[in-house]
Enzyme design. Structure first.
Site, mmCIF file in Angstrom:
data_model
loop_
_atom_site.group_PDB
_atom_site.id
_atom_site.type_symbol
_atom_site.label_atom_id
_atom_site.label_comp_id
_atom_site.label_asym_id
_atom_site.label_seq_id
_atom_site.Cartn_x
_atom_site.Cartn_y
_atom_site.Cartn_z
ATOM 1 N N GLY A 86 5.294 31.812 82.896
ATOM 2 C CA GLY A 86 5.780 32.018 81.537
ATOM 3 C C GLY A 86 6.860 31.024 81.398
ATOM 4 N N GLY A 91 3.489 34.095 85.787
ATOM 5 C CA GLY A 91 2.618 34.433 84.795
ATOM 6 C C GLY A 91 1.322 33.797 85.205
ATOM 7 N N GLU A 149 10.467 35.788 91.087
ATOM 8 C CA GLU A 149 11.494 36.440 89.723
ATOM 9 C C GLU A 149 12.612 37.053 90.162
ATOM 10 O OE1 GLU A 149 6.989 36.066 88.878
ATOM 11 O OE2 GLU A 149 8.175 36.768 90.641
ATOM 12 N N ASP A 171 6.321 41.093 88.069
ATOM 13 C CA ASP A 171 5.640 41.442 86.872
ATOM 14 C C ASP A 171 4.309 40.932 86.888
ATOM 15 O OD1 ASP A 171 6.440 38.872 86.146
ATOM 16 O OD2 ASP A 171 7.486 39.999 84.265
#
Length: 382
Positions: A73, A122, A145, A153
Site C-alpha cells: 500500500g 499489500g 512491516e 497484516d
C-alpha cells in the site's frame, strides 16, 4: 494538498484490458513500484465485481507493469492524510484494501496472479489470495512491516500461519526476502516459470475456458524447473522451527543468537539484526497475530488485523507507526525512536490492547460481505 494526495486520481494507474472472456487487471504505477492508493483499490473492486457478474468473463489475470507486481500500500500517502487530517483516513484506506483482498479470495471465477517482480505487504495480500499464483526468476517476496512500526497484516496471519512449521513466523518477524522458487517450495506460490514465457502463457489463456483443471494444465506447460539451489532459509527449516517455535520474541531472539555461535549462516545473522532493529511492539503484535491465525478462518483473520490497524493509526498505545514512517520513508535517517525501545519493556497488557475492541463512538468494526466461495490459498501444489 496533503489530503488530495492521499486520494490521488492520476489516470491509468490501473489498466483493464483483455477480450470478452479473459480480463487483465494491470497495476500501472511503476515509478512507485505499483504501490496501491485508495483510488486504485476502488477501481479494482468496481471492475472485478463487474467481471464476476458478467457470464462471458471466464478468467481474470492480475499483473503489474515494471519491475514490481506491487510493493504494498502507499504508506506515505496514507500517512500524509492521517497527519493532515484524522487517523480514520488510515483505517478507511485499510478497510477498502481488505475488501479488495477478500473479493479476490472469494472470487467466483479463477484468478491468475502473475507475480513477475517485487511483491510485498499489500501486494502479497492481493496476489496470494488468487487461485493460481505464478512466480518467476524476478520475483522477490517480503513482509517488512515491522521495520516501520507496523505489523504483518493484509491477511498474513492467515497465509503465513499455514506455511510449513514455523516458517511463517520467520517471514513475518524478520522481513526476510525470498525468491520465487522458494515461494513455490513453501506453498506461497503455485507455479514457477521464466519471465520470458509470461506473454506466451497469457496468449494461451486467452483461448481457454474457466475450467480450473484446464487452466492448471495450461500453466503447467510453461512451468520451469528452477535453478534455485537449496541455500535459502527454507532449506534450514529444522533450525527455523527450533528457534521460531519459542513462546516469545525474546526467546526467539535468544535461540537465534545461540545458533549463531556455532553456525555462521547469513540468514541467521540477518534475522538477529532485523529483530534487534525492528519495532519491539510490532514484533510482538506480529507473533501473536500469526499464532492466533492458525486457528482462524480468513474472515476472522482479516477482521482481527483491521482492529490492530485501527489501534496503530489512532496511537492507542504508542506513536511507533508514525515514528517508523518518518525515520524510514520520510526523513530517511533510519534511526527510529521506538517507545517502548526494548522487547522486555513491551508488556502483555500493551499487546492485549491492540487485539481489543476499538473504543471510539464513530468507529465500526470491519464488516465483510457475505460471499459464496473461498479460495483455499494454501492448497497443495498443483
Amino acid at each position: 494538498m496533503a489530503i488530495r494526495h492521499c486520494f490521488d486520481k492520476d489516470v491509468d494507474q490501473v489498466l483493464f484490458e483483455g477480450n470478452s472472456s479473459v480480463k487483465r487487471v494491470i497495476l500501472n504505477r511503476p515509478q512507485k513500484l505499483n504501490s496501491l492508493n485508495y483510488h486504485m483499490i476502488c477501481q479494482m473492486i468496481k471492475e472485478l465485481k463487474a467481471f464476476e457478474a458478467d457470464p462471458k468473463v471466464k478468467i481474470v489475470i492480475l499483473k503489474g507493469n515494471g519491475k514490481a507486481f506491487c510493493a504494498g500500500g502507499d504508506v506515505l500517502a496514507s500517512y500524509t492524510c492521517q497527519v493532515a487530517g484524522h487517523w480514520s483516513y488510515g483505517t478507511n484506506f485499510y478497510k477498502k484494501q481488505v475488501m479488495l483482498d477478500y473479493l479476490v479470495a472469494t472470487y467466483g471465477k479463477p484468478v491468475v496472479a502473475i507475480i513477475d517482480g517485487i511483491v510485498m505487504g499489500g501486494g502479497a495480500g492481493l496476489s496470494l489470495q488468487a487461485t493460481f499464483r505464478i512466480v518467476t526468476e524476478n520475483t522477490v517476496f517480503a513482509m517488512p512491516e515491522t521495520a516501520i512500526g507496523h505489523f504483518a497484516d493484509v491477511g498474513s496471519s492467515y497465509f503465513l500461519s499455514r506455511l510449513p512449521g514455523f516458517y511463517g513466523e520467520y517471514l513475518g518477524l524478520t522481513g526476510a526476502k525470498i525468491r520465487g522458487a522458494e515461494m513455490v517450495e513453501c506453498g506461497l506460490a503455485t507455479h514457477f516459470m521464466l519471465s520470458k514465457d509470461v506473454r506466451l502463457l497469457e496468449t494461451a489463456l486467452d483461448e481457454e475456458t474457466s475450467d480450473t483443471k484446464t487452466i492448471s494444465e495450461i500453466i503447467s506447460k510453461f512451468t520451469h524447473k528452477s535453478n534455485h539451489k537449496q541455500h535459502g532459509a527454507y532449506s534450514r527449516l529444522e533450525i527455523i522451527n527450533k528457534c521460531f517455535s519459542r513462546t516469545t520474541v525474546e526467546e526467539i531472539l535468544s535461540s537465534l543468537e545461540i545458533e549463531a555461535k556455532t553456525k555462521s549462516e547469513k540468514w541467521i545473522l540477518d534475522a538477529i539484526n532485523w529483530i534487534k532493529s525492528a519495532c519491539p511492539t510490532s514484533l510482538k503484535i506480529s507473533l501473536r497475530s500469526i499464532r492466533e491465525g492458525r486457528t482462524k478462518e480468513l474472515e476472522q483473520c482479516l477482521i482481527q488485523e483491521c482492529t490492530i490497524v485501527c489501534h496503530i493509526v489512532r496511537r492507542t498505545v504508542s506513536n511507533d507507526f508514525y515514528e517508523g514512517v518518518r525515520a524510514i520513508l520520510l526523513d530517511k535517517d533510519k534511526n527510529p525512536k521506538w517507545e517502548p525501545s526494548k522487547l522486555e519493556l513491551v508488556t502483555d497488557e500493551m499487546v492485549d490492547r491492540y487485539f481489543s475492541r476499538v473504543d471510539e463512538d464513530d468507529m465500526e468494526a470491519l464488516q465483510l460481505p457475505a460471499r459464496s466461495s473461498l479460495v483455499d490459498t494454501m492448497r497443495p501444489k498443483l
